[in-house]
Design a protein around this motif. Structure first.
Motif, PDB file in Angstrom:
ATOM      1  N   VAL A 191      69.474 -67.284  50.199  1.00  0.00           N
ATOM      2  CA  VAL A 191      68.992 -67.287  51.576  1.00  0.00           C
ATOM      3  C   VAL A 191      67.523 -67.684  51.511  1.00  0.00           C
ATOM      4  N   THR A 192      67.120 -68.676  52.288  1.00  0.00           N
ATOM      5  CA  THR A 192      65.755 -69.168  52.189  1.00  0.00           C
ATOM      6  C   THR A 192      65.106 -69.233  53.571  1.00  0.00           C
ATOM      7  N   LEU A 193      63.795 -69.091  53.574  1.00  0.00           N
ATOM      8  CA  LEU A 193      63.019 -69.133  54.809  1.00  0.00           C
ATOM      9  C   LEU A 193      61.819 -70.042  54.596  1.00  0.00           C
ATOM     10  N   ALA A 194      61.824 -71.207  55.240  1.00  0.00           N
ATOM     11  CA  ALA A 194      60.655 -72.082  55.275  1.00  0.00           C
ATOM     12  C   ALA A 194      59.886 -71.771  56.554  1.00  0.00           C
ATOM     13  N   PHE A 195      58.596 -71.514  56.446  1.00  0.00           N
ATOM     14  CA  PHE A 195      57.858 -71.072  57.631  1.00  0.00           C
ATOM     15  C   PHE A 195      56.542 -71.825  57.788  1.00  0.00           C
ATOM     16  N   ASP A 196      56.117 -71.918  59.047  1.00  0.00           N
ATOM     17  CA  ASP A 196      54.797 -72.443  59.377  1.00  0.00           C
ATOM     18  C   ASP A 196      53.782 -71.315  59.271  1.00  0.00           C
ATOM     19  N   PRO A 197      52.674 -71.533  58.575  1.00  0.00           N
ATOM     20  CA  PRO A 197      51.635 -70.516  58.516  1.00  0.00           C
ATOM     21  C   PRO A 197      50.953 -70.304  59.865  1.00  0.00           C
ATOM     22  N   SER A 198      50.171 -69.264  59.942  1.00  0.00           N
ATOM     23  CA  SER A 198      49.388 -68.989  61.149  1.00  0.00           C
ATOM     24  C   SER A 198      48.580 -70.212  61.557  1.00  0.00           C
ATOM     25  N   TRP A 199      48.505 -70.431  62.870  1.00  0.00           N
ATOM     26  CA  TRP A 199      47.675 -71.465  63.504  1.00  0.00           C
ATOM     27  C   TRP A 199      48.209 -72.884  63.353  1.00  0.00           C
ATOM     28  N   THR A 200      49.379 -73.054  62.743  1.00  0.00           N
ATOM     29  CA  THR A 200      49.871 -74.410  62.506  1.00  0.00           C
ATOM     30  C   THR A 200      51.330 -74.539  62.930  1.00  0.00           C
ATOM     31  N   GLY A 201      51.750 -75.799  63.177  1.00  0.00           N
ATOM     32  CA  GLY A 201      53.133 -76.079  63.515  1.00  0.00           C
ATOM     33  C   GLY A 201      53.591 -75.300  64.721  1.00  0.00           C
ATOM     34  N   GLU A 202      54.770 -74.675  64.604  1.00  0.00           N
ATOM     35  CA  GLU A 202      55.328 -73.896  65.705  1.00  0.00           C
ATOM     36  C   GLU A 202      54.910 -72.435  65.676  1.00  0.00           C
ATOM     37  N   SER A 203      54.112 -72.044  64.693  1.00  0.00           N
ATOM     38  CA  SER A 203      53.616 -70.673  64.644  1.00  0.00           C
ATOM     39  C   SER A 203      52.460 -70.484  65.607  1.00  0.00           C
ATOM     40  N   GLY A 204      52.189 -69.222  65.924  1.00  0.00           N
ATOM     41  CA  GLY A 204      51.156 -68.894  66.885  1.00  0.00           C
ATOM     42  C   GLY A 204      49.776 -68.831  66.264  1.00  0.00           C
ATOM     43  N   GLY A 205      48.838 -68.368  67.078  1.00  0.00           N
ATOM     44  CA  GLY A 205      47.457 -68.224  66.658  1.00  0.00           C
ATOM     45  C   GLY A 205      46.565 -69.290  67.253  1.00  0.00           C
ATOM     46  N   THR A 206      45.409 -68.855  67.739  1.00  0.00           N
ATOM     47  CA  THR A 206      44.405 -69.791  68.245  1.00  0.00           C
ATOM     48  C   THR A 206      43.058 -69.432  67.632  1.00  0.00           C
ATOM     49  N   PRO A 207      42.167 -70.423  67.441  1.00  0.00           N
ATOM     50  CA  PRO A 207      42.380 -71.839  67.734  1.00  0.00           C
ATOM     51  C   PRO A 207      43.397 -72.456  66.781  1.00  0.00           C
ATOM     52  N   ARG A 208      43.884 -73.632  67.120  1.00  0.00           N
ATOM     53  CA  ARG A 208      44.890 -74.289  66.318  1.00  0.00           C
ATOM     54  C   ARG A 208      44.275 -74.962  65.089  1.00  0.00           C
ATOM     55  N   ASN A 209      45.126 -75.195  64.113  1.00  0.00           N
ATOM     56  CA  ASN A 209      44.782 -75.990  62.931  1.00  0.00           C
ATOM     57  C   ASN A 209      43.581 -75.420  62.175  1.00  0.00           C
ATOM     58  N   MET A 210      43.726 -74.189  61.752  1.00  0.00           N
ATOM     59  CA  MET A 210      42.744 -73.597  60.859  1.00  0.00           C
ATOM     60  C   MET A 210      43.490 -72.841  59.772  1.00  0.00           C
ATOM     61  N   ALA A 211      42.756 -72.323  58.803  1.00  0.00           N
ATOM     62  CA  ALA A 211      43.384 -71.634  57.673  1.00  0.00           C
ATOM     63  C   ALA A 211      42.468 -70.527  57.187  1.00  0.00           C
ATOM     64  N   SER A 212      43.058 -69.553  56.500  1.00  0.00           N
ATOM     65  CA  SER A 212      42.307 -68.417  55.971  1.00  0.00           C
ATOM     66  C   SER A 212      42.980 -67.949  54.695  1.00  0.00           C
ATOM     67  N   PRO A 213      42.250 -67.797  53.588  1.00  0.00           N
ATOM     68  CA  PRO A 213      42.891 -67.328  52.361  1.00  0.00           C
ATOM     69  C   PRO A 213      43.526 -65.950  52.514  1.00  0.00           C
ATOM     70  N   GLU A 214      42.923 -65.092  53.324  1.00  0.00           N
ATOM     71  CA  GLU A 214      43.473 -63.737  53.488  1.00  0.00           C
ATOM     72  C   GLU A 214      44.684 -63.738  54.406  1.00  0.00           C
ATOM     73  N   ILE A 215      44.546 -64.339  55.583  1.00  0.00           N
ATOM     74  CA  ILE A 215      45.629 -64.258  56.567  1.00  0.00           C
ATOM     75  C   ILE A 215      46.818 -65.120  56.135  1.00  0.00           C
ATOM     76  N   ASN A 216      46.567 -66.248  55.501  1.00  0.00           N
ATOM     77  CA  ASN A 216      47.689 -67.048  55.042  1.00  0.00           C
ATOM     78  C   ASN A 216      48.387 -66.431  53.839  1.00  0.00           C
ATOM     79  N   THR A 217      47.673 -65.643  53.047  1.00  0.00           N
ATOM     80  CA  THR A 217      48.340 -64.824  52.032  1.00  0.00           C
ATOM     81  C   THR A 217      49.243 -63.792  52.705  1.00  0.00           C
ATOM     82  N   GLU A 218      48.727 -63.152  53.744  1.00  0.00           N
ATOM     83  CA  GLU A 218      49.525 -62.189  54.518  1.00  0.00           C
ATOM     84  C   GLU A 218      50.763 -62.845  55.107  1.00  0.00           C
ATOM     85  N   ASP A 219      50.679 -64.124  55.486  1.00  0.00           N
ATOM     86  CA  ASP A 219      51.848 -64.812  56.040  1.00  0.00           C
ATOM     87  C   ASP A 219      53.028 -64.752  55.079  1.00  0.00           C
ATOM     88  N   PHE A 220      52.773 -64.874  53.786  1.00  0.00           N
ATOM     89  CA  PHE A 220      53.865 -64.774  52.814  1.00  0.00           C
ATOM     90  C   PHE A 220      54.488 -63.379  52.836  1.00  0.00           C
TER      91      PHE A 220
END
Length: 366
Positions: free
Chosen positions: A124-153
């Motif tokens: 069973v597999t889950l491909a996901f969009d990280p925070s602030w990108t693609g169909e995932s939520g979060g504003t502003p759009r198109n940004m990244a964070s080492p902490e929050i994107n680690t939490e996304d996993f």
């Protein structure tokens, strides 16, 4: 393929200055190679709605079932994912794998291909969009964070563990490109993750703070941080973040590895309208938290759980996996794919070692 830790290939002369366009020369090409530079209206980065049509960059497999799911991370950001399951699974309780990346990509690209293929192989597999990108939520759009994107996993692990027919004690993760570093960081901190693989891995904190091959001197780093601080004033005055121009619109003369990025993201091979690298750009201040929050400080604490690093032998980024491998504790494996560059492992199924990924996760999620 070779299973070893050979010395790094000679450093290409182009890498020191590769991709250092305009403002984001300050990151040692960490984002510049993915297309960020001067200002663009913030309409470039509107939030997305969930698509119910098959809009992947790869064909749909009849051997799996697919459905969209949403789930929240610890910060309350709603993430969007594609859940893939073997079509003939019946009532079996199966191991599961969460997958994300590359940096600036969406789940309709490489991570979805990995997810669908591994679902064909029994997971069973889950491909996901990280925070602030693609169909995932979060504003502003198109940004990244080492902490929050680690939490996304870890949030993706939550989501998989809540699915009926998934064994919570048999969950692994895969990170591709820049999300390889996020995956290794997540595995170090989240002991529910029983095995981790990283394909064509980038350590985004290292490349943004030190440049390619650690070429950025202290004086450059100081100037970079001063420019980022000034950009914060500009964003505060504007009331919204500034973005770079659309990524990877090449003008000629770019280094080969940037051309390879464009060959994936900007052609029918891998273009997707929601991908930052295909059709947008990151906020100019995205590098800030990456500049002093190294992702792989605790990589040895993945042990005694296993780690598999897969990298193209010809990739400009190979040294990221080699140094991560050296810093990690056993059990660990470095698999170099002969003849493969960095982006070959995004989608070239004749080079991506799915048989080895299958064997790795079957053994360690048993």
């Amino acid at each position: 393929m070779t299973d070893q830790n050979p010395e790094s290939p000679p450093r290409p002369d182009t890498l020191t200055n590769a991709g250092r366009r305009g403002f984001l020369s300050l990151t040692g090409a960490g984002i510049a190679a993915l297309g960020a530079a001067s200002l663009l209206p913030s309409s470039n980065a509107k939030a997305q709605t969930m698509s119910e049509t098959w809009d992947k960059t790869f064909p749909k497999s009849d051997a799996v079932t697919h459905r969209k799911i949403t789930f929240a991370n610890r910060y309350g950001i709603t993430l969007s994912g594609d859940l893939y399951e073997p079509a003939n699974r019946g009532d079996a309780v199966l191991p599961a794998i969460a997958i994300s990346g590359p940096f600036g990509a969406v789940k309709e690209q490489s991570s979805g291909l990995y997810a669908q293929t591994l679902a064909e192989l029994g997971f069973v597999t889950l491909a996901f969009d990280p925070s602030w990108t693609g169909e995932s939520g979060g504003t502003p759009r198109n940004m990244a964070s080492p902490e929050i994107n680690t939490e996304d996993f870890s949030a993706a692990v939550d989501a998989l563990g809540l699915q009926s027919g998934v064994d919570r004690e048999r969950i692994g993760i895969i990170g591709i490109c820049g999300w390889g570093g996020m995956a290794l960081n997540a595995a170090a901190i989240d002991k529910r993750i029983k095995a981790v693989a990283a394909s064509t891995m980038y350590d985004m904190t290292r490349v943004m703070s030190k440049g390619y091959n650690d070429s950025v001197a202290l004086e450059q780093r100081t100037a970079n941080l001063e420019q980022l601080a000034n950009q914060r004033w500009l964003d505060a005055e504007a009331g919204s973040p500034a973005y770079g121009p659309v990524s990877l619109d090449l003008k000629g003369g770019e280094p080969q590895f940037v051309v390879e990025y464009a060959d994936y993201y900007k052609t029918d091979r891998g273009f997707h309208p929601r991908a930052v690298n295909s059709n947008g750009s990151f906020t100019l201040t995205t590098p800030l938290s990456f500049m002093n929050m190294p992702l792989l400080s605790y990589i040895a604490e993945i042990s005694p759980r296993p780690m598999l690093l897969v990298h193209g032998a010809e990739a400009h980024s190979r040294y990221f996996s080699e140094t991560a491998f050296a810093a990690a504790a056993e059990p660990k494996e470095l698999l170099l794919i002969e003849g493969a560059n960095h982006t070959d492992l995004y989608d070239k199924v004749d080079l991506i070692p799915f048989d080895r990924l299958q064997a790795f996760f079957e053994q360690h999620l048993a």
